[in-house]
Write a protein that holds these residues in place. Structure first.
Motif, PDB file in Angstrom:
ATOM      1  N   LYS B  47       0.767  -1.053  -0.181  1.00  0.00           N
ATOM      2  CA  LYS B  47       0.080  -0.357   0.228  1.00  0.00           C
ATOM      3  C   LYS B  47       0.859   1.673   0.576  1.00  0.00           C
ATOM      4  CE  LYS B  47      -3.087  -2.500   2.882  1.00  0.00           C
ATOM      5  NZ  LYS B  47      -3.286  -3.666   2.018  1.00  0.00           N
ATOM      6  N   ASN B  48       1.960   1.140   1.172  1.00  0.00           N
ATOM      7  CA  ASN B  48       2.608   2.170   0.410  1.00  0.00           C
ATOM      8  C   ASN B  48       4.006   1.595   1.450  1.00  0.00           C
ATOM      9  OD1 ASN B  48       4.584   4.528   1.116  1.00  0.00           O
ATOM     10  ND2 ASN B  48       3.280   5.843   3.130  1.00  0.00           N
ATOM     11  N   VAL B  55      -2.845   6.589   5.000  1.00  0.00           N
ATOM     12  CA  VAL B  55      -2.702   6.380   3.853  1.00  0.00           C
ATOM     13  C   VAL B  55      -3.910   6.405   2.863  1.00  0.00           C
ATOM     14  CG1 VAL B  55      -2.834   3.526   1.702  1.00  0.00           C
ATOM     15  CG2 VAL B  55      -0.443   4.395   3.445  1.00  0.00           C
ATOM     16  N   TYR B  63      -3.912   3.697  -4.151  1.00  0.00           N
ATOM     17  CA  TYR B  63      -3.238   4.303  -2.659  1.00  0.00           C
ATOM     18  C   TYR B  63      -2.519   5.672  -2.714  1.00  0.00           C
ATOM     19  CZ  TYR B  63      -3.724  -0.470  -1.453  1.00  0.00           C
ATOM     20  OH  TYR B  63      -4.503  -1.953  -1.223  1.00  0.00           O
ATOM     21  N   SER B  65      -0.415   8.656  -0.583  1.00  0.00           N
ATOM     22  CA  SER B  65       0.238   8.120   1.325  1.00  0.00           C
ATOM     23  C   SER B  65       0.934  10.170   0.959  1.00  0.00           C
ATOM     24  CB  SER B  65       1.084   6.857   0.986  1.00  0.00           C
ATOM     25  OG  SER B  65       2.349   7.573   0.327  1.00  0.00           O
TER      26      SER B  65
END
Lengths: 202, 202
Positions: B47-48, B55, B63, B65
């Motif tokens: 996701k990050n 996030v 996603y 961030s």
């Protein structure tokens, strides 16, 4: 004409010089010797109360600081900044990554070694920053292993922002040979039209 | 519906919670315990890759961030982000100031004291960061002594961005009684419609 308060070895200043040149916008560069405290004088603090270069004087007495904010100002509406909202936000995501996770580690170590010549004195702090700097380079390498540029497969201000201190990271003792995708991206950035070098006193 | 990967005590997470609430956008908050390494798992790093909250999951597997990039994404085109190009750039200038000169000093000290409980162990580093944090607060105080909000005399994401860690700076041992203009601005931010507190688990 724009005035750019600048310091030639600065990657943050170089970002703005490079974009202005690629946009074909003329500007007057005013060199400030940050080693002699020229950005901490009362006169300069009126331009940027945070006492740092680069500062862009857009009109007489109208100032903008923070290199990545200047990149945004100059590029929005041009081919160097995307139009689609998620891509725009991803450019910002990487530029904030640059100022939080990359520059304070990679640029700072280079500055201490090449400008302050304090590699021995700052040894333990440099070791900590090297670790964090390599972590940032890993994040970049991972992304670039499947992308030609950072956002939208197209050269934009995020490539300028991250290129500035990455391509001179070895001056701070970072070994880029471990990062083939970064090296290939550096070559792609250098091959863009109207590219200039950080040492070009234009 | 947006999903926000978050950590309740985080000012960076709070920025996004506050703006989403003030925009009236529903979202699902997913608490990640950063103290237990939950943002460094292989699953979260997808996701990050930089391993941090907040996030925002905009669509399944899409996603974003960096808190201030999320603020930009959510606010552009709304009353929380200006339309005029110089004002837009000034918002970015202050948000980059926040991530470079403010958060690494003020937020980090608060985190070490309140979450890691290492005030004694990190004493000398905390002293250095206090000095830099106070310098950032001085820059803010100077600006707010002649402005109601940071840009355009209007509440925007830059106020949200700077409020997040400033209003809890005392948890990191910063004494805000020296900064009357900041205190008055904090009250103005708190009086905005649909304000929520950093401790509100919404």
């Amino acid at each position: 004409m724009y005035k750019l308060y600048d310091f030639l070895p600065s990657g943050n200043g170089y970002k703005v010089r490079l974009l202005l040149t690629q946009l074909g916008i003329p500007f007057e560069r005013i060199e400030m010797n940050i080693l002699k405290g020229e950005t901490r004088t009362p006169e300069f603090l009126k331009k940027n109360p945070n006492g740092r270069i680069p500062v862009l004087e857009i009109q007489p007495n109208v100032y903008l600081s923070e290199s990545n904010a200047i990149l945004f100002f100059l590029s929005d509406g041009t081919e160097f900044f995307p139009q689609e909202s998620y891509q725009r936000a991803k450019v910002m995501q990487w530029l904030f990554f640059e100022q939080y996770s990359h520059e304070p580690n990679i640029a700072t170590v280079r500055f201490w070694i090449t400008e302050l010549e304090k590699e021995e004195e700052y040894k333990s702090t440099i070791e900590q920053k090297r670790k964090l700097g390599y972590a940032a380079l890993e994040v970049m390498e991972n992304h670039l292993s499947s992308h030609t540029f950072f956002v939208g497969e197209k050269y934009s201000i995020v490539d300028i922002g991250l290129f500035a201190y990455t391509h001179v990271a070895e001056e701070g003792g970072f070994n880029l040979s471990r990062f083939p995708a970064i090296q290939a991206w550096i070559d792609r950035v250098k091959s863009q039209p109207n590219h200039i070098q950080i040492t070009d006193n234009i």
